[in-house]
Design a protein around this motif. Structure first.
Motif, PDB file in Angstrom:
ATOM      1  N   THR A 428       5.699  -4.656   9.686  1.00  0.00           N
ATOM      2  CA  THR A 428       5.120  -4.069  10.888  1.00  0.00           C
ATOM      3  C   THR A 428       3.830  -3.336  10.537  1.00  0.00           C
ATOM      4  N   LEU A 429       3.028  -3.055  11.577  1.00  0.00           N
ATOM      5  CA  LEU A 429       1.785  -2.321  11.357  1.00  0.00           C
ATOM      6  C   LEU A 429       2.086  -0.922  10.826  1.00  0.00           C
ATOM      7  N   SER A 430       3.171  -0.327  11.282  1.00  0.00           N
ATOM      8  CA  SER A 430       3.559   0.996  10.793  1.00  0.00           C
ATOM      9  C   SER A 430       3.873   0.945   9.307  1.00  0.00           C
ATOM     10  N   GLU A 431       4.564  -0.117   8.870  1.00  0.00           N
ATOM     11  CA  GLU A 431       4.869  -0.269   7.455  1.00  0.00           C
ATOM     12  C   GLU A 431       3.606  -0.538   6.647  1.00  0.00           C
ATOM     13  N   LEU A 432       2.660  -1.262   7.227  1.00  0.00           N
ATOM     14  CA  LEU A 432       1.406  -1.560   6.539  1.00  0.00           C
ATOM     15  C   LEU A 432       0.645  -0.282   6.215  1.00  0.00           C
ATOM     16  N   LEU A 433       0.678   0.672   7.155  1.00  0.00           N
ATOM     17  CA  LEU A 433      -0.066   1.917   6.978  1.00  0.00           C
ATOM     18  C   LEU A 433       0.742   2.998   6.280  1.00  0.00           C
ATOM     19  N   ASP A 434       1.990   2.681   5.920  1.00  0.00           N
ATOM     20  CA  ASP A 434       2.835   3.645   5.224  1.00  0.00           C
ATOM     21  C   ASP A 434       2.590   3.520   3.730  1.00  0.00           C
ATOM     22  N   VAL A 435       1.504   4.137   3.269  1.00  0.00           N
ATOM     23  CA  VAL A 435       1.082   4.048   1.874  1.00  0.00           C
ATOM     24  C   VAL A 435       1.007   5.461   1.293  1.00  0.00           C
ATOM     25  N   PRO A 436       1.064   5.588  -0.032  1.00  0.00           N
ATOM     26  CA  PRO A 436       0.882   6.913  -0.643  1.00  0.00           C
ATOM     27  C   PRO A 436      -0.444   7.513  -0.203  1.00  0.00           C
ATOM     28  N   ALA A 437      -0.399   8.707   0.356  1.00  0.00           N
ATOM     29  CA  ALA A 437      -1.602   9.291   0.940  1.00  0.00           C
ATOM     30  C   ALA A 437      -1.564  10.808   0.812  1.00  0.00           C
ATOM     31  N   SER A 438      -2.717  11.417   1.067  1.00  0.00           N
ATOM     32  CA  SER A 438      -2.819  12.878   1.027  1.00  0.00           C
ATOM     33  C   SER A 438      -2.205  13.512   2.262  1.00  0.00           C
ATOM     34  N   LEU A 496      -8.334   4.027   4.455  1.00  0.00           N
ATOM     35  CA  LEU A 496      -8.721   5.334   5.002  1.00  0.00           C
ATOM     36  C   LEU A 496      -7.520   6.255   5.107  1.00  0.00           C
ATOM     37  N   VAL A 497      -6.350   5.709   5.450  1.00  0.00           N
ATOM     38  CA  VAL A 497      -5.135   6.521   5.532  1.00  0.00           C
ATOM     39  C   VAL A 497      -4.795   7.102   4.166  1.00  0.00           C
ATOM     40  N   ALA A 498      -4.997   6.318   3.104  1.00  0.00           N
ATOM     41  CA  ALA A 498      -4.687   6.793   1.754  1.00  0.00           C
ATOM     42  C   ALA A 498      -5.504   8.038   1.397  1.00  0.00           C
ATOM     43  N   ASP A 499      -6.724   8.121   1.905  1.00  0.00           N
ATOM     44  CA  ASP A 499      -7.589   9.290   1.716  1.00  0.00           C
ATOM     45  C   ASP A 499      -7.724   9.680   0.249  1.00  0.00           C
ATOM     46  N   PRO A 500      -8.229   8.775  -0.591  1.00  0.00           N
ATOM     47  CA  PRO A 500      -8.388   9.118  -2.007  1.00  0.00           C
ATOM     48  C   PRO A 500      -9.589  10.028  -2.227  1.00  0.00           C
ATOM     49  N   GLU A 501      -9.663  10.586  -3.423  1.00  0.00           N
ATOM     50  CA  GLU A 501     -10.813  11.404  -3.774  1.00  0.00           C
ATOM     51  C   GLU A 501     -12.092  10.572  -3.700  1.00  0.00           C
ATOM     52  N   VAL A 502     -12.037   9.341  -4.210  1.00  0.00           N
ATOM     53  CA  VAL A 502     -13.168   8.422  -4.165  1.00  0.00           C
ATOM     54  C   VAL A 502     -12.678   7.101  -3.583  1.00  0.00           C
ATOM     55  N   LEU A 503     -13.363   6.613  -2.572  1.00  0.00           N
ATOM     56  CA  LEU A 503     -13.026   5.330  -1.963  1.00  0.00           C
ATOM     57  C   LEU A 503     -14.169   4.361  -2.224  1.00  0.00           C
ATOM     58  N   VAL A 504     -13.847   3.236  -2.888  1.00  0.00           N
ATOM     59  CA  VAL A 504     -14.838   2.196  -3.198  1.00  0.00           C
ATOM     60  C   VAL A 504     -14.531   0.993  -2.322  1.00  0.00           C
ATOM     61  N   LEU A 505     -15.495   0.600  -1.501  1.00  0.00           N
ATOM     62  CA  LEU A 505     -15.317  -0.510  -0.570  1.00  0.00           C
ATOM     63  C   LEU A 505     -16.285  -1.629  -0.939  1.00  0.00           C
ATOM     64  N   ASP A 506     -15.744  -2.809  -1.159  1.00  0.00           N
ATOM     65  CA  ASP A 506     -16.567  -3.977  -1.502  1.00  0.00           C
ATOM     66  C   ASP A 506     -16.705  -4.861  -0.272  1.00  0.00           C
ATOM     67  N   GLU A 507     -17.900  -4.860   0.329  1.00  0.00           N
ATOM     68  CA  GLU A 507     -18.194  -5.640   1.536  1.00  0.00           C
ATOM     69  C   GLU A 507     -17.101  -5.459   2.598  1.00  0.00           C
ATOM     70  N   PRO A 508     -16.897  -4.231   3.091  1.00  0.00           N
ATOM     71  CA  PRO A 508     -15.796  -3.987   4.028  1.00  0.00           C
ATOM     72  C   PRO A 508     -16.030  -4.528   5.431  1.00  0.00           C
ATOM     73  N   THR A 509     -17.276  -4.952   5.744  1.00  0.00           N
ATOM     74  CA  THR A 509     -17.572  -5.414   7.106  1.00  0.00           C
ATOM     75  C   THR A 509     -18.191  -6.815   7.105  1.00  0.00           C
ATOM     76  N   SER A 510     -17.945  -7.582   6.075  1.00  0.00           N
ATOM     77  CA  SER A 510     -18.592  -8.894   5.979  1.00  0.00           C
ATOM     78  C   SER A 510     -18.092  -9.879   7.025  1.00  0.00           C
ATOM     79  N   ALA A 511     -16.919  -9.646   7.614  1.00  0.00           N
ATOM     80  CA  ALA A 511     -16.332 -10.607   8.550  1.00  0.00           C
ATOM     81  C   ALA A 511     -16.378 -10.138   9.997  1.00  0.00           C
ATOM     82  N   VAL A 512     -17.167  -9.089  10.301  1.00  0.00           N
ATOM     83  CA  VAL A 512     -17.241  -8.581  11.674  1.00  0.00           C
ATOM     84  C   VAL A 512     -18.655  -8.757  12.213  1.00  0.00           C
ATOM     85  N   ASP A 513     -18.786  -8.680  13.519  1.00  0.00           N
ATOM     86  CA  ASP A 513     -20.102  -8.850  14.133  1.00  0.00           C
ATOM     87  C   ASP A 513     -20.930  -7.585  13.944  1.00  0.00           C
TER      88      ASP A 513
END
Length: 603
Positions: A428-438, A496-513
């Motif tokens: 489920t989407l709830s399970e997808l977002l249930d990750v170790p987080a701050s 974003l939910v994980a909220d790490p000290e440093v977040l590294v995103l590799d082409e996070p919007t390559s598939a959107v308009d």
């Protein structure tokens, strides 16, 4: 170790110097189970080996018309039958336990290594090989562990039979004692060739599996371009190669099996012919001849274990070699074990000494590389697990602390890398977002920042059993029911939910308009206001919202500034962002050189 006690609290530290050493290490971990299986196997095999003695006594009792000895033979056969039954049941039970526990240990080791390496694993090892190791190879390794104790029991039983027959009837016993080792070792010259053929078969099967995995993963794209038939034809050709290799390998194993049938028959004929002559000469009794004949006839049972162990080792050795190769992969270039830094917590600027890239703490930094592959490797390096360690073993620093000196848990808490092709697990989407987080970022805020409104609407409409609640709607494996842009934004929300000290995103919007991309960039910047964010991209819409932009050219950070500053004053940056041609770039660089020369003359 019993099956009910699985999984292991600690699967141990394997010997990964070679496939054979890995098998030896695995055998040592199963020592208790192997001893139990060996003892039950001896009871089973020696019970079978004792049947000829009981049969010979019974036959001779009938010849001599001795009722007492006949009753004794009947009792002996009954005891041997009970020993065979109990030994067979317990041998199977303990051998299967050894198989399952060994396979579970290997699977835990592979799972631990997969969790350690993350997405880097499939960059270092082909996806098809990863699948082969975690499925078929684990079973083959477990098979060898299971067959080992049966082979040992069979070998001991053959030695006992040969020694016993030599003592019982020396004339025939010597023939058997010479013939049985020949039977056991006759197939050895054929094993190298059989092993090579089996290796070819497994190699082709791994390639076919990798092709099938790639085809399934890209099925939507293939359908879009009408390439299903092309890839189906390729898979058919690959599967036919696997079939031919399997048949080629099976022929050799069939020859080995035939030898294991023919040679015992030849030995049996020799024993009967020679024994009959001895019986006619009165040198042995009929009962003794029947005993020796029966013992030779029953040697095929332990001899089959020789064929099985040869096959098991032939198949498990390359499997163990592949497993050892995967287990030998390392996340870091150095280790902090025993240095007292296990509990260090890093915070501050993110700095890469190899490239000179600096991402100040609490700032939104964009990195432009030009080459997507270079960007992917840089993202992995910033996360503390480079695909290929550099020669100087330099580590990325966070607040001056090398990531290699942090424990894995601490490093992951500090830095999170989102790959350009993130994976969504089924659930489920709830399970997808249930990750170790701050706990500082709510799921709703993360979904809003990632512009997932349309995704929530689509999930709500697809929901039948949850009353239209998108958070309880199940997402299919790898999110195949969603579009590429929707999967990408859900993965971004998870990061974003994980909220790490440093977040590294590799082409996070390559598939959107473009419109959605602009809003996503603004949402991420707002939500990560007090956190360090590094985005590897080349989109002007995203770059324009970064606090600072770094241009990495030929492996070095060569320019730093805002998007507009670099666009106006750095031709190499403008070439990447605006897709200028080589001629246009050369002309721009020439104009910059002329301006610098004029400024020098006027000065």
């Amino acid at each position: 170790m019993q099956i009910r006690d699985l999984p292991y609290a600690d699967p141990g530290v394997p010997d990964i110097r070679s496939g054979a050493r890995f098998l030896v290490w695995l055998g040592r971990q199963q020592l208790g189970g192997q001893v139990k299986s060996l003892l039950w196997g001896l009871l089973h095999h020696l019970g079978i080996a004792g049947l000829p003695l009981g049969t010979g006594i019974a036959v001779q009792a009938v010849v001599d018309r001795d009722g007492g000895r006949l009753a004794l033979a009947g009792g002996l056969l009954a005891v041997l039958g009970a020993a065979i039954a109990i030994g067979d049941v317990m041998l199977h039970r303990t051998a299967v336990t050894n198989w399952i526990t060994a396979a579970a240990r290997v699977q835990q080791l592979l799972s631990r290594k997969t969790a350690e390496l993350g997405s880097v694993l499939t960059r270092r090892v082909a996806a098809g090989e990863v699948v082969a190791v975690s499925t078929g190879d684990v079973e083959k390794i477990g098979w060898f562990v299971e067959a080992l104790s049966r082979f040992a029991a069979g070998a001991v039983a053959l030695v006992v039979i040969c020694v016993g027959l030599t003592v019982y009837q020396p004339a025939l016993g010597v023939v058997v004692a010479v013939g049985v080792p020949v039977l056991a070792l006759a197939v050895l010259p054929l094993l190298p060739r059989a092993t090579r053929r089996a290796d070819v078969q497994r190699e082709k099967a791994g390639k076919a599996t990798e092709l099938a995995s790639d085809t399934v993963a890209g099925l939507r794209v293939l359908r879009g371009i009408g390439g299903e038939d092309l890839f189906l034809g390729r898979y058919r050709a690959a599967s036919q190669e696997v079939r031919k290799a399997a048949v080629h390998s099976a022929r050799m194993w069939a020859l080995i099996a035939a030898i294991q049938v023919v040679l015992p028959g030849v030995l049996l004929i020799v024993v009967v012919a020679y024994g009959t002559r001895l019986a006619l000469d009165g040198r042995i009794t009929v009962g003794e001849l029947v005993t020796v004949y029966s013992a030779v006839a029953l040697t095929h049972h332990p001899l089959r274990n020789f064929e099985e162990i040869a096959m098991a080792y032939s198949f498990s050795r390359p499997s163990a070699k592949r497993a050892a190769r995967v287990l030998a992969l390392s996340r870091t270039t150095t280790t902090a074990a025993g240095d007292g830094n296990g509990e260090r917590r890093a915070t501050g600027d993110l700095y890469d000494p190899l490239t000179g890239l600096l991402a100040p703490a609490g700032r939104f930094t964009a990195v432009v590389c030009g080459d997507p592959d270079v960007a992917g490797r840089l993202a992995d390096r910033l996360g503390g697990h480079p695909a290929e360690p550099d020669a100087d073993h330099t580590s990325v620093l966070l607040g001056g602390v090398p990531l290699d000196e942090l424990t894995l848990d601490s490093a992951r808490t500090a830095v999170l890398v989102q790959d350009k092709d993130p994976v969504l697990l089924s659930g489920t989407l709830s399970e997808l977002l249930d990750v170790p987080a701050s706990g500082a970022v709510a799921a709703a805020d993360a979904l809003a920042a990632a512009q997932c409104d349309d995704v929530l609407d689509a999930l709500a409409q697809a929901s039948v059993d949850t009353g239209g609640d998108p958070m309880r709607t199940r997402i299919t494996e790898r999110g195949r029911s969603l579009s590429g842009g929707q999967r990408q934004r859900l993965a971004l929300a998870r990061s974003l939910v994980a909220d790490p000290e440093v977040l590294v995103l590799d082409e996070p919007t390559s598939a959107v308009d473009a419109h959605t991309e602009s809003r996503v960039a603004e949402g991420v910047k707002e939500l990560r206001k007090a956190r360090t964010t590094v985005v590897l991209a080349s989109s002007p819409l995203l770059l324009d919202r970064a606090d600072r932009v770094v241009l990495v050219h030929e492996g070095q950070a060569v320019a730093v500034g805002t998007h507009r500053e670099l666009l106006a004053g750095e031709p190499r940056y403008r070439a990447v962002v605006t897709r200028e041609t080589d001629e246009e770039l050369a002309a721009a660089v020439g104009r910059v050189g002329e301006l610098e020369a004029l400024e020098g003359e006027s000065a």
